[in-house]
Motif scaffolding. Structure first.
Motif, PDB file in Angstrom:
ATOM      1  N   LYS A  20      -7.780   1.937  15.306  1.00 31.70           N
ATOM      2  CA  LYS A  20      -7.392   3.200  15.935  1.00 31.70           C
ATOM      3  C   LYS A  20      -6.595   4.082  14.977  1.00 31.70           C
ATOM      4  O   LYS A  20      -6.749   5.307  14.977  1.00 31.70           O
ATOM      5  CB  LYS A  20      -6.591   2.923  17.202  1.00 31.70           C
ATOM      6  N   LEU A  21      -5.753   3.449  14.155  1.00 23.69           N
ATOM      7  CA  LEU A  21      -4.995   4.224  13.181  1.00 23.69           C
ATOM      8  C   LEU A  21      -5.923   4.843  12.141  1.00 23.69           C
ATOM      9  O   LEU A  21      -5.753   6.002  11.747  1.00 23.69           O
ATOM     10  CB  LEU A  21      -3.957   3.335  12.499  1.00 23.69           C
ATOM     11  N   ALA A  22      -6.933   4.072  11.719  1.00 32.00           N
ATOM     12  CA  ALA A  22      -7.898   4.597  10.755  1.00 32.00           C
ATOM     13  C   ALA A  22      -8.693   5.749  11.354  1.00 32.00           C
ATOM     14  O   ALA A  22      -8.967   6.752  10.675  1.00 32.00           O
ATOM     15  CB  ALA A  22      -8.840   3.478  10.308  1.00 32.00           C
ATOM     16  N   ALA A  23      -9.050   5.632  12.641  1.00 36.09           N
ATOM     17  CA  ALA A  23      -9.789   6.705  13.302  1.00 36.09           C
ATOM     18  C   ALA A  23      -8.931   7.967  13.418  1.00 36.09           C
ATOM     19  O   ALA A  23      -9.413   9.084  13.195  1.00 36.09           O
ATOM     20  CB  ALA A  23     -10.246   6.248  14.686  1.00 36.09           C
ATOM     21  N   ALA A  24      -7.647   7.792  13.755  1.00 36.03           N
ATOM     22  CA  ALA A  24      -6.740   8.936  13.850  1.00 36.03           C
ATOM     23  C   ALA A  24      -6.559   9.596  12.487  1.00 36.03           C
ATOM     24  O   ALA A  24      -6.524  10.832  12.376  1.00 36.03           O
ATOM     25  CB  ALA A  24      -5.392   8.494  14.405  1.00 36.03           C
ATOM     26  N   ALA A  25      -6.455   8.775  11.442  1.00 36.30           N
ATOM     27  CA  ALA A  25      -6.295   9.322  10.094  1.00 36.30           C
ATOM     28  C   ALA A  25      -7.528  10.107   9.670  1.00 36.30           C
ATOM     29  O   ALA A  25      -7.416  11.172   9.046  1.00 36.30           O
ATOM     30  CB  ALA A  25      -6.015   8.192   9.105  1.00 36.30           C
ATOM     31  N   GLN A  26      -8.712   9.608  10.028  1.00 35.42           N
ATOM     32  CA  GLN A  26      -9.942  10.315   9.682  1.00 35.42           C
ATOM     33  C   GLN A  26     -10.024  11.651  10.410  1.00 35.42           C
ATOM     34  O   GLN A  26     -10.401  12.676   9.820  1.00 35.42           O
ATOM     35  CB  GLN A  26     -11.163   9.466  10.016  1.00 35.42           C
ATOM     36  N   THR A  27      -9.672  11.661  11.697  1.00 39.14           N
ATOM     37  CA  THR A  27      -9.668  12.922  12.445  1.00 39.14           C
ATOM     38  C   THR A  27      -8.666  13.893  11.844  1.00 39.14           C
ATOM     39  O   THR A  27      -8.949  15.082  11.693  1.00 39.14           O
ATOM     40  CB  THR A  27      -9.342  12.676  13.921  1.00 39.14           C
ATOM     41  N   ALA A  28      -7.484  13.385  11.488  1.00 36.53           N
ATOM     42  CA  ALA A  28      -6.454  14.229  10.883  1.00 36.53           C
ATOM     43  C   ALA A  28      -6.942  14.845   9.577  1.00 36.53           C
ATOM     44  O   ALA A  28      -6.726  16.037   9.316  1.00 36.53           O
ATOM     45  CB  ALA A  28      -5.188  13.417  10.644  1.00 36.53           C
ATOM     46  N   VAL A  96      -1.798  12.910  11.855  1.00 36.76           N
ATOM     47  CA  VAL A  96      -2.155  11.513  12.140  1.00 36.76           C
ATOM     48  C   VAL A  96      -1.475  11.058  13.423  1.00 36.76           C
ATOM     49  O   VAL A  96      -2.114  10.463  14.303  1.00 36.76           O
ATOM     50  CB  VAL A  96      -1.773  10.589  10.967  1.00 36.76           C
ATOM     51  N   ASN A  97      -0.195  11.343  13.572  1.00 37.09           N
ATOM     52  CA  ASN A  97       0.502  10.973  14.810  1.00 37.09           C
ATOM     53  C   ASN A  97      -0.059  11.723  16.007  1.00 37.09           C
ATOM     54  O   ASN A  97      -0.161  11.176  17.117  1.00 37.09           O
ATOM     55  CB  ASN A  97       2.002  11.242  14.678  1.00 37.09           C
ATOM     56  N   PHE A  98      -0.421  12.978  15.806  1.00 35.70           N
ATOM     57  CA  PHE A  98      -0.968  13.779  16.901  1.00 35.70           C
ATOM     58  C   PHE A  98      -2.238  13.143  17.461  1.00 35.70           C
ATOM     59  O   PHE A  98      -2.485  13.186  18.671  1.00 35.70           O
ATOM     60  CB  PHE A  98      -1.269  15.192  16.388  1.00 35.70           C
ATOM     61  N   PHE A  99      -3.030  12.537  16.602  1.00 32.42           N
ATOM     62  CA  PHE A  99      -4.293  11.945  17.047  1.00 32.42           C
ATOM     63  C   PHE A  99      -4.227  10.426  17.243  1.00 32.42           C
ATOM     64  O   PHE A  99      -5.265   9.784  17.394  1.00 32.42           O
ATOM     65  CB  PHE A  99      -5.411  12.284  16.055  1.00 32.42           C
ATOM     66  N   SER A 100      -3.042   9.855  17.276  1.00 28.20           N
ATOM     67  CA  SER A 100      -2.933   8.405  17.492  1.00 28.20           C
ATOM     68  C   SER A 100      -2.134   8.064  18.743  1.00 28.20           C
ATOM     69  O   SER A 100      -1.655   6.955  18.902  1.00 28.20           O
ATOM     70  CB  SER A 100      -2.293   7.728  16.274  1.00 28.20           C
ATOM     71  N   GLN A 102      -2.530   7.119  21.950  1.00 31.47           N
ATOM     72  CA  GLN A 102      -3.261   6.493  23.057  1.00 31.47           C
ATOM     73  C   GLN A 102      -4.346   7.419  23.613  1.00 31.47           C
ATOM     74  O   GLN A 102      -4.455   7.626  24.817  1.00 31.47           O
ATOM     75  CB  GLN A 102      -2.289   6.086  24.166  1.00 31.47           C
ATOM     76  N   LEU A 103      -5.164   7.977  22.745  1.00 33.24           N
ATOM     77  CA  LEU A 103      -6.168   8.938  23.170  1.00 33.24           C
ATOM     78  C   LEU A 103      -7.409   8.244  23.714  1.00 33.24           C
ATOM     79  O   LEU A 103      -7.716   7.112  23.369  1.00 33.24           O
ATOM     80  CB  LEU A 103      -6.551   9.853  22.003  1.00 33.24           C
ATOM     81  N   VAL A 104      -8.138   8.983  24.560  1.00 32.39           N
ATOM     82  CA  VAL A 104      -9.400   8.479  25.101  1.00 32.39           C
ATOM     83  C   VAL A 104     -10.446   8.372  24.000  1.00 32.39           C
ATOM     84  O   VAL A 104     -11.230   7.420  23.939  1.00 32.39           O
ATOM     85  CB  VAL A 104      -9.903   9.403  26.230  1.00 32.39           C
ATOM     86  N   ASN A 105     -10.477   9.373  23.122  1.00 32.40           N
ATOM     87  CA  ASN A 105     -11.391   9.373  21.978  1.00 32.40           C
ATOM     88  C   ASN A 105     -10.804  10.302  20.925  1.00 32.40           C
ATOM     89  O   ASN A 105      -9.697  10.835  21.080  1.00 32.40           O
ATOM     90  CB  ASN A 105     -12.798   9.799  22.395  1.00 32.40           C
ATOM     91  N   GLN A 106     -11.544  10.486  19.843  1.00 32.27           N
ATOM     92  CA  GLN A 106     -11.067  11.308  18.737  1.00 32.27           C
ATOM     93  C   GLN A 106     -11.730  12.683  18.691  1.00 32.27           C
ATOM     94  O   GLN A 106     -11.745  13.336  17.649  1.00 32.27           O
ATOM     95  CB  GLN A 106     -11.295  10.568  17.418  1.00 32.27           C
ATOM     96  N   ASP A 107     -12.263  13.139  19.815  1.00 35.96           N
ATOM     97  CA  ASP A 107     -12.815  14.492  19.865  1.00 35.96           C
ATOM     98  C   ASP A 107     -11.697  15.510  19.630  1.00 35.96           C
ATOM     99  O   ASP A 107     -10.545  15.298  20.037  1.00 35.96           O
ATOM    100  CB  ASP A 107     -13.473  14.757  21.212  1.00 35.96           C
ATOM    101  N   ALA A 108     -12.038  16.598  18.973  1.00 40.59           N
ATOM    102  CA  ALA A 108     -11.023  17.604  18.644  1.00 40.59           C
ATOM    103  C   ALA A 108     -11.654  18.980  18.584  1.00 40.59           C
ATOM    104  O   ALA A 108     -12.845  19.134  18.280  1.00 40.59           O
ATOM    105  CB  ALA A 108     -10.371  17.282  17.300  1.00 40.59           C
TER     106      ALA A 108
END
Length: 258
Positions: A20-28, A96-100, A102-108
């Motif tokens: 999940k952290l890697a996914a948030a970092a990628q979205t960021a 990164v924190n904004f997208f990590s 406890q989100l349902v998904n990484q849509d933005a």
């Protein structure tokens, strides 16, 4: 401003998994790269923190992302509920924190505003807590324009209203909301049947139904400020210059529903 919080949920100690952290970092990284492509001091960025599909909504939360904020190159400035309580606070976070959270998904979704308005907003947000328009009493279904309560989307709308030429830099919460309303903002309607109120459900935490009229409570159709109503208002009134969106990690062309 504090650096940790939850958008309407509790704050039980949880470790973010490496995936999940890697996914948030990628979205960021994806969002930051898109922001760097445009010469804009600020944008709105929406995320999916709660599944609102039963209400016909996609994005549940939106914040401002400010370039060259004292806290960092691209800093999210937004309002969050304090760990499931009746209180809220304003937060500055890296992407990164904004997208990590406890989100349902990484849509933005990114929404860029007209340059003059974006500049006024960026200057105001860099200067917080001065003129922050913050009401710490939190209500997930706060009535638009309520003086007693506020939620994350209502705060964003009021800051937007204050940035309008008719809003006045120091107009206060009431004046800021009225400026947005005069400019054409129309709230969404979210249906919450009586059974949901009694048995609990999507809006069971941090809710003050008494903020709404008796007629609203009897009908179950609650006016609220949603991400959809904010973006549609901005787009309709010509305040938006561009948007970009990602679903399931893919750039959307054309844009999806809000």
């Amino acid at each position: 401003m504090p650096a940790q919080g939850r958008a309407g949920t509790g704050c039980d100690a949880q470790t973010v998994s490496p995936d999940k952290l890697a996914a948030a970092a990628q979205t960021a990284l994806t969002v930051a790269a898109a922001l760097d492509e445009r010469d804009a001091p600020l944008a709105l960025v929406a995320r999916v923190g709660t599944d609102l599909s039963k209400q016909g909504l996609v994005y549940s939360h939106v914040g401002f992302v400010v370039r060259d904020h004292p806290a960092g190159r691209w800093t999210a400035v937004h309002l969050l509920n304090e760990c499931g309580s009746e209180r809220s606070n304003l937060y500055t976070q890296g992407l990164v924190n904004f997208f990590s959270d406890q989100l349902v998904n990484q849509d933005a979704r990114i929404v860029w505003l007209q340059p003059e308005q974006a500049q006024r907003l960026a200057e105001r947000l860099r200067a917080l807590p001065r003129n922050d328009l913050h009401q710490p009493r939190y209500n997930l279904i706060a009535r638009p324009g309520s003086a007693e309560y506020q939620n994350s989307t209502a705060w964003v709308l009021e800051i937007l209203g204050a940035s309008l030429p008719s809003g006045g830099a120091d107009s206060g919460r009431g004046g800021a909301y009225l400026a947005a309303k005069r400019d054409g903002f129309v709230p969404d309607r979210v249906h919450i049947p009586y059974s949901k109120r009694v048995l609990g459900g999507l809006f069971s935490a941090n809710v003050a139904f008494a903020d709404h009229s008796i007629g609203t409570r009897l009908s179950g159709d609650y006016p609220v400020v949603t991400v959809r109503s904010i973006v549609q208002y901005l787009d309709r009134r010509g305040h938006v210059v561009a948007q970009r969106e990602w679903r399931n990690g893919r750039l959307m062309e054309p844009l999806g529903a809000l």
